[in-house]
Design a protein around this motif. Structure first.
Motif, PDB file in Angstrom:
ATOM      1  N   TRP A  36     -26.176  29.334   5.002  1.00  0.00           N
ATOM      2  CA  TRP A  36     -25.479  28.061   4.903  1.00  0.00           C
ATOM      3  C   TRP A  36     -25.576  27.347   6.245  1.00  0.00           C
ATOM      4  O   TRP A  36     -25.303  27.947   7.295  1.00  0.00           O
ATOM      5  CB  TRP A  36     -24.008  28.247   4.534  1.00  0.00           C
ATOM      6  N   SER A  49     -23.363  30.351   8.329  1.00  0.00           N
ATOM      7  CA  SER A  49     -23.210  31.714   7.855  1.00  0.00           C
ATOM      8  C   SER A  49     -24.461  32.121   7.105  1.00  0.00           C
ATOM      9  O   SER A  49     -25.207  31.265   6.618  1.00  0.00           O
ATOM     10  CB  SER A  49     -21.981  31.833   6.942  1.00  0.00           C
ATOM     11  N   CYS A  50     -24.684  33.404   6.996  1.00  0.00           N
ATOM     12  CA  CYS A  50     -25.784  33.893   6.181  1.00  0.00           C
ATOM     13  C   CYS A  50     -25.420  35.241   5.598  1.00  0.00           C
ATOM     14  O   CYS A  50     -24.548  35.949   6.111  1.00  0.00           O
ATOM     15  CB  CYS A  50     -27.101  33.970   6.967  1.00  0.00           C
ATOM     16  N   THR A  58     -23.569  40.192   6.732  1.00  0.00           N
ATOM     17  CA  THR A  58     -23.265  38.778   6.912  1.00  0.00           C
ATOM     18  C   THR A  58     -23.149  38.428   8.386  1.00  0.00           C
ATOM     19  O   THR A  58     -22.835  39.272   9.225  1.00  0.00           O
ATOM     20  CB  THR A  58     -21.962  38.392   6.203  1.00  0.00           C
ATOM     21  N   TYR A  60     -21.674  34.999  10.934  1.00  0.00           N
ATOM     22  CA  TYR A  60     -20.919  33.753  10.988  1.00  0.00           C
ATOM     23  C   TYR A  60     -21.038  33.138  12.365  1.00  0.00           C
ATOM     24  O   TYR A  60     -21.030  33.841  13.377  1.00  0.00           O
ATOM     25  CB  TYR A  60     -19.435  33.992  10.690  1.00  0.00           C
ATOM     26  N   ILE A  70     -18.709  34.199   3.290  1.00  0.00           N
ATOM     27  CA  ILE A  70     -19.876  34.060   2.432  1.00  0.00           C
ATOM     28  C   ILE A  70     -19.919  35.245   1.472  1.00  0.00           C
ATOM     29  O   ILE A  70     -19.554  36.365   1.838  1.00  0.00           O
ATOM     30  CB  ILE A  70     -21.171  33.964   3.264  1.00  0.00           C
ATOM     31  N   ARG A  72     -21.888  36.734  -2.528  1.00  0.00           N
ATOM     32  CA  ARG A  72     -22.985  36.616  -3.485  1.00  0.00           C
ATOM     33  C   ARG A  72     -22.558  37.163  -4.834  1.00  0.00           C
ATOM     34  O   ARG A  72     -21.927  38.222  -4.922  1.00  0.00           O
ATOM     35  CB  ARG A  72     -24.189  37.404  -2.953  1.00  0.00           C
ATOM     36  N   VAL A  79     -24.623  31.975  -4.513  1.00  0.00           N
ATOM     37  CA  VAL A  79     -24.029  32.318  -3.228  1.00  0.00           C
ATOM     38  C   VAL A  79     -22.903  31.334  -2.959  1.00  0.00           C
ATOM     39  O   VAL A  79     -23.052  30.124  -3.182  1.00  0.00           O
ATOM     40  CB  VAL A  79     -25.069  32.283  -2.101  1.00  0.00           C
ATOM     41  N   TYR A  80     -21.788  31.846  -2.475  1.00  0.00           N
ATOM     42  CA  TYR A  80     -20.611  31.028  -2.235  1.00  0.00           C
ATOM     43  C   TYR A  80     -20.288  30.976  -0.749  1.00  0.00           C
ATOM     44  O   TYR A  80     -20.585  31.894   0.011  1.00  0.00           O
ATOM     45  CB  TYR A  80     -19.395  31.601  -2.965  1.00  0.00           C
ATOM     46  N   LEU A  81     -19.649  29.904  -0.370  1.00  0.00           N
ATOM     47  CA  LEU A  81     -19.064  29.791   0.956  1.00  0.00           C
ATOM     48  C   LEU A  81     -17.626  29.328   0.793  1.00  0.00           C
ATOM     49  O   LEU A  81     -17.378  28.160   0.476  1.00  0.00           O
ATOM     50  CB  LEU A  81     -19.846  28.816   1.838  1.00  0.00           C
ATOM     51  N   CYS A  96     -27.600  24.983   1.621  1.00  0.00           N
ATOM     52  CA  CYS A  96     -28.003  26.377   1.538  1.00  0.00           C
ATOM     53  C   CYS A  96     -29.516  26.452   1.617  1.00  0.00           C
ATOM     54  O   CYS A  96     -30.231  25.509   1.268  1.00  0.00           O
ATOM     55  CB  CYS A  96     -27.462  27.076   0.289  1.00  0.00           C
TER      56      CYS A  96
END
Length: 126
Positions: A36, A49-50, A58, A60, A70, A72, A79-81, A96
């Protein structure tokens, strides 16, 4: 064939929350890292973030650590944030992106990613 579609942005007051979604298609989500990023007007795009592939590790950015999460959902290929305690400086277009390689790590560099969604606007204002 590849597709990344962000949604969930909007206008929120400082201290509020938003949940962004990145719906993917054209690949097996768990094989790839997803990042993200955000871009404010006049600013460079920065990594937020990833989430990595197999290990689901993850990362941040310091500016969002403790406030953003973040995650999944492989079944939904999404994928959510989750963004909590939002601040005005969180305002920007959120994107994303996918690393089309098959590594098991992720990074917050623009150059780590190969394909990008169209973005969703997040505005934090009173």
């Amino acid at each position: 064939q590849l597709q990344l579609v962000e949604s969930g942005g909007g206008l929120v007051q400082p201290g509020g929350s938003l949940r962004l979604s990145c719906v993917t298609a054209g690949f097996t989500l768990d094989h790839h890292a997803i990042g993200w990023f955000r871009q404010a007007p006049g600013k460079e795009r920065e990594g937020v973030s990833c989430i990595a592939s197999i290990d689901v590790n993850t990362l941040y950015a310091d500016s969002v650590k403790g406030r953003f999460t973040i995650s999944r959902d492989s079944a939904k290929k999404t994928v959510y944030l989750q963004m909590n305690s939002l601040k005005p400086e969180d305002t920007g277009v959120y994107y994303c992106a996918i690393d089309l390689g098959y590594g098991s790590s992720c990074g917050l560099s623009f150059y780590d990613y190969n394909y990008w969604g169209q973005g969703t606007q997040v505005t934090v204002s009173s």
